[in-house]
Motif scaffolding. Sequence first.
Motif, PDB file in Angstrom:
ATOM      1  N   ASP A 130      26.303 -13.442  -6.212  1.00  0.00           N
ATOM      2  CA  ASP A 130      26.580 -12.434  -7.237  1.00  0.00           C
ATOM      3  C   ASP A 130      25.561 -11.304  -7.256  1.00  0.00           C
ATOM      4  N   ALA A 131      24.404 -11.512  -6.597  1.00  0.00           N
ATOM      5  CA  ALA A 131      23.436 -10.426  -6.443  1.00  0.00           C
ATOM      6  C   ALA A 131      23.913  -9.412  -5.408  1.00  0.00           C
ATOM      7  N   ASN A 132      24.943  -9.780  -4.660  1.00  0.00           N
ATOM      8  CA  ASN A 132      25.675  -8.877  -3.769  1.00  0.00           C
ATOM      9  C   ASN A 132      24.844  -8.304  -2.612  1.00  0.00           C
ATOM     10  N   PRO A 133      24.258  -9.182  -1.800  1.00  0.00           N
ATOM     11  CA  PRO A 133      23.694  -8.670  -0.538  1.00  0.00           C
ATOM     12  C   PRO A 133      24.844  -8.279   0.386  1.00  0.00           C
ATOM     13  N   ASP A 134      24.520  -7.704   1.524  1.00  0.00           N
ATOM     14  CA  ASP A 134      25.570  -7.312   2.470  1.00  0.00           C
ATOM     15  C   ASP A 134      25.962  -8.451   3.400  1.00  0.00           C
ATOM     16  N   ILE A 135      24.989  -9.284   3.756  1.00  0.00           N
ATOM     17  CA  ILE A 135      25.227 -10.434   4.633  1.00  0.00           C
ATOM     18  C   ILE A 135      24.506 -11.639   4.057  1.00  0.00           C
ATOM     19  N   ILE A 136      25.198 -12.776   4.025  1.00  0.00           N
ATOM     20  CA  ILE A 136      24.547 -14.039   3.683  1.00  0.00           C
ATOM     21  C   ILE A 136      24.560 -14.917   4.929  1.00  0.00           C
TER      22      ILE A 136
END
Length: 274
Positions: A130-136
Amino acid sequence: MNGVLAKYSLNTVCNEAGCPNKGECFTRGTATFLIMGKNCTRNCRFCKVAKAAPEELNPEEPLNIARAVREMNLRHTVITSVTRDDLPDGGAGHFASTIFEIRHLCPDVTIEVLIPDFQGDYVALKAVVDANPDIINHNVETVPGLYNAVRPMAVFERSLELLARVKERNGNLFTKSGFMVGLGEKEEDVIALLTALRNVGCDIITIGQYLQPSREHYEVVEYIHPGQFKKYEEIAQTMGFQYIASGPLVRSSYYAEDGFNYLKRANATAGGDV
């Protein structure tokens, strides 16, 4: 690079894990930040990162990471951590805070996080998603049959579930994983592993040669021929992975920005959103 890292009291996996590409990456002005200290609570036999009592979290670290990213003029940043099984959320909140601070100070920087498994805690994982990085990214590291010998405190099925849950929570995020070869796996084991990762929607895969950090670590069973790395790349392509990096010195974060830019261009051409 070392001056900026020292200025903000920051660690890198480049230094702590003894990455063979460190000189090249530092020369290019890139690094993979290692948050939550230098000491890991897991006992993986392939990894050089210290196994010792975990350190206190530095509440200033997320902001200091963002300041370093800004000072280094990074376009793409990779954040990873030691595994912190001692923390109630496994450090997920610290990851989320780091993403927030980078977004605040450097809104144009793309963010890739390489996360531990949080012991299967879905609430912790949601905090990072939910912190919305671009890639996990979450590395499976090796084939399932070698887990007991190579990373006995990890669970392969738990790692697969993590990657699947990221997609369930936010289908717009790219997922990534990586593993080493030369640990004693067979070609059919690698193909089965690639199949399992693709079945949970993994977009990006990295495959590299295992190199023994010291005599106390797991021994190299085989040095894989470059032609075999090419074969694995071609097999992964037929399975539908969107980006594959496969080669002896490939590491999870090596030229990570190139992979993201490739996906961005490919999705733009296909009319998708990134």
